[in-house]
Every structure is written in C-alpha cells, then in structure tokens.
Design a protein around this motif. Structure first.
Motif, PDB file in Angstrom:
ATOM      1  N   LYS A   2       0.830  -1.195   0.000  1.00 64.45           N
ATOM      2  CA  LYS A   2       0.000   0.000   0.000  1.00 64.45           C
ATOM      3  C   LYS A   2       0.869   1.251   0.000  1.00 64.45           C
ATOM      4  O   LYS A   2       1.858   1.343   0.721  1.00 64.45           O
ATOM      5  N   LYS A   3       0.502   2.208  -0.844  1.00 67.94           N
ATOM      6  CA  LYS A   3       1.209   3.483  -0.910  1.00 67.94           C
ATOM      7  C   LYS A   3       0.879   4.306   0.328  1.00 67.94           C
ATOM      8  O   LYS A   3      -0.265   4.442   0.716  1.00 67.94           O
ATOM      9  N   SER A   4       1.894   4.853   0.938  1.00 69.88           N
ATOM     10  CA  SER A   4       1.723   5.640   2.147  1.00 69.88           C
ATOM     11  C   SER A   4       1.195   7.035   1.812  1.00 69.88           C
ATOM     12  O   SER A   4       1.494   7.578   0.748  1.00 69.88           O
ATOM     13  N   ARG A   5       0.426   7.594   2.731  1.00 71.92           N
ATOM     14  CA  ARG A   5      -0.036   8.976   2.566  1.00 71.92           C
ATOM     15  C   ARG A   5       1.105   9.952   2.760  1.00 71.92           C
ATOM     16  O   ARG A   5       1.029  11.095   2.321  1.00 71.92           O
ATOM     17  N   ILE A  33      -2.116   9.698  12.738  1.00 70.28           N
ATOM     18  CA  ILE A  33      -1.532   8.363  12.616  1.00 70.28           C
ATOM     19  C   ILE A  33      -1.690   7.633  13.939  1.00 70.28           C
ATOM     20  O   ILE A  33      -1.942   8.246  14.974  1.00 70.28           O
ATOM     21  N   THR A  37       1.974   3.015  13.949  1.00 71.94           N
ATOM     22  CA  THR A  37       2.575   3.585  12.744  1.00 71.94           C
ATOM     23  C   THR A  37       3.787   4.425  13.100  1.00 71.94           C
ATOM     24  O   THR A  37       4.837   4.326  12.456  1.00 71.94           O
ATOM     25  N   TRP A  41       7.591   3.680  11.898  1.00 70.55           N
ATOM     26  CA  TRP A  41       8.395   4.697  11.223  1.00 70.55           C
ATOM     27  C   TRP A  41       9.701   4.920  11.967  1.00 70.55           C
ATOM     28  O   TRP A  41      10.757   5.057  11.349  1.00 70.55           O
TER      29      TRP A  41
END
Length: 88
Positions: A2-5, A33, A37, A41
């Motif tokens: 999935k592409k991150s925002r 978030i 998450t 990160w």
C-alpha cells in the motif's frame, strides 16, 4: 504494498518533532496516525536524514530489480536443463 499517505521527507519531519520533545500522543493526534505507525516509522527511519531516506529507497528499488533479474535467469537455466535432459 500500500502506498503511504506520507512521503519519506514528511515521515522524517514527524520523527524530528518527536526528537524535539513533543509527546508521541500529541504527534499522532496532530498528523492522524496511530502509535503503531509512529513506532514502525521510528524503527525504519529513526536517525535518518532526507538524503539517507532517498538513498535507501534507491537501494530498495535496485535490489528489487536485481532479484527479478536473478529469478528470471534461474528460470531460464532450469528450462534449459530440462530441455537438455530430455534430449540426451
């Protein structure tokens, strides 16, 4: 995947806010978030600068291409071995 925002630059900026002393709960609420998450990160990008993140992304792309080339060449070798095994 999935592409991150968020881009790598934005993620590193969020992590720098935490290093500046802002609480994790406040950062998560501000950026929308979850705690998980944020900690993911931090594990991946913790201590990096933007240039490091770009280099990491470039290396990941190159690694993916090389793995694909290796898989294709192994498939070719297996096909050739199978063809030679049937002829002799």
């Amino acid at each position: 995947m999935k592409k991150s925002r968020f881009s790598e630059e934005q993620i590193i900026a969020v992590l720098k806010e935490h290093q500046a002393g802002i609480a994790v709960v406040d950062i998560c609420r501000k950026h929308g978030i979850s705690d998980a998450t944020f900690y993911n990160w931090r594990n991946r990008y913790g201590g990096m600068e933007v240039s490091d993140a770009r280099r990491l992304k470039a290396l990941d792309d190159e690694n993916r291409k090389l793995k694909k080339l290796l898989a294709e060449s192994m498939l070719d070798v297996a096909t050739l071995r199978e063809a030679l095994g049937k002829n002799f």
